[in-house]
Design a protein around this motif. Structure first.
Motif: not given
Length: 394
Positions: A57, A60-61, A64, A350, A356
């Motif tokens: 997570e 991924i943050d 992004k 995705w 997400r």
């Protein structure tokens, strides 16, 4: 890890059950897996799973938050494909199962990709483990098979007729992942087509569908684009770099954008310190690092013991990274009391409308060799090869 399930599995294991596992996979697909199937699944704790998800997570943050221009820098000029997308359709992330300095078992990032892995195969593989060892059903994935199928169908086929959707590969029958292509066809009702068989008329692409020329509207892409240049005398009507009227799942540019290129830009306790080769500190200790080409696949080109002589000889240093070595911990005990090491790959999708990605499955790789890749395993060992992880409370 999780002695209860490890002990039960090892007690129930037999060469006959291993043969049964492989035979069921062969019966379901009609072909033999072209890679080694491990005798054993991975048993991992819910605590370890929480660490995996926390790291994922966070990564991924961070991805992004990166400017689009930063990601664009990863794409080699000769590999740019038109009509890029805002996000990839797939996101896979590999972690080594390691031991920290304070003695805890923890994940350490190895690499990440926006490229499809063995999604269909791994779901069938998990089902097959549970068929041969029914006690595994109590700790298997909570996502029903139908929900898994619907997720993949929505992502890959979308609102198109399956006959207008293809799985694209180069010489698919020769690929080690051919069994996954078969399971994908069964799951989604689409055909696997070789790049050399694609026909092009204007901006439209077609394939021979049982004697009928059929338009391709969506491509589930399994071609490693930058490997095409290494195939001698390759003749195709269609070049990836052409502007054509198809939807890519996933767009080829994302193979480069979500790759080892990102590793030096990421920060987390489970992300080993990494540098682009041309930015490595002058007095850094190479013995603590692994040398990796940015865009290699399946472990090719990785050097576990780089030297100054080796790194100085590399001309395109911006296309290599040095990643701090991690210590894989042999924690998976076989029936002889020997232990295997492993990596786990988290398989996300995705969807275009989602902020997400969604975790669908996992893929395990077990080894007793120096590199955790099924190609590097010793032929006479057990508890090695492709696997699947089951998570449970200790």
């Amino acid at each position: 890890m999780i002695p209860k399930y490890r002990e039960q599995f090892n007690q129930e294991f037999s060469p006959e059950k291993y043969a049964q596992l492989k035979e069921i996979l062969k019966q379901k697909s009609g072909i033999e897996p072209a890679f080694r199937i491990s005798e054993s699944p991975l048993f991992l704790t819910k605590e370890f799973e929480a660490k995996l998800l926390d790291a994922s997570e966070s990564i991924i943050d961070q991805i992004k938050a990166l400017p689009a221009e930063t990601l664009q820098k990863a794409i080699p000029a000769n590999c740019r494909v038109p009509n890029d997308t805002d996000q990839p359709h797939f996101f896979t992330i590999d972690f080594g199962i390691c031991r920290s300095e304070n003695g805890e078992i923890e994940p350490q990032l190895i690499e990440l990709q926006a490229f499809p892995s063995l999604y269909a195969f791994q779901r069938i593989f998990e089902d097959t483990f549970c068929e041969v060892y029914p006690f595994l059903s109590e700790i298997r994935s909570t996502m029903p098979d139908e929900a898994f199928k619907n997720y993949l169908k929505e992502l890959i086929v979308g609102n198109k007729d399956p006959k207008n959707v293809i799985l694209l590969e180069i010489y698919p029958e020769k690929q080690k992942t051919a069994i996954d292509f078969v399971f994908t066809e069964q799951l989604l009702g689409i055909k696997t087509v070789c790049l050399t068989k694609i026909k092009k008329e204007g901006k439209k692409l077609f394939y021979d569908n049982n004697g009928k020329l059929t338009e391709i509207k969506r491509i589930y892409n399994r071609v490693i684009f930058d490997e095409l240049d290494r195939i001698p005398d390759l003749k195709t009507e269609f070049d990836f770099r052409e502007d054509v009227e198809v939807t890519w799942v996933t767009h080829p540019n994302w193979f480069f954008k979500i790759s080892k290129f990102l590793v030096p830009l990421l920060q987390h306790e489970f992300v080993p310190k990494s540098y682009f080769l041309h930015e490595f500190p002058e007095h850094g200790n190479l013995e603590e690092f692994v040398l990796k080409p940015l865009f290699s696949f399946a472990g090719s080109g990785v050097n576990l013991n780089p030297t100054r002589e080796i790194t100085d000889a590399i001309e395109d240093k911006e296309n290599y990274i040095l990643q701090r070595k991690v210590r894989y911990e042999p924690v998976f005990e076989d029936i002889h009391g020997d232990f295997s090491k492993a990596e786990i790959r988290l398989l996300y999708i995705w969807r275009e409308k989602d902020e997400r990605p969604i975790l669908l499955e996992n893929l395990g790789r077990m080894t007793k060799a120096a590199m955790v890749n099924v190609d590097f395993n010793k032929k006479d060992a057990i508890w090695i090869g492709s696997s699947n992880a089951f998570f449970a409370e200790e």
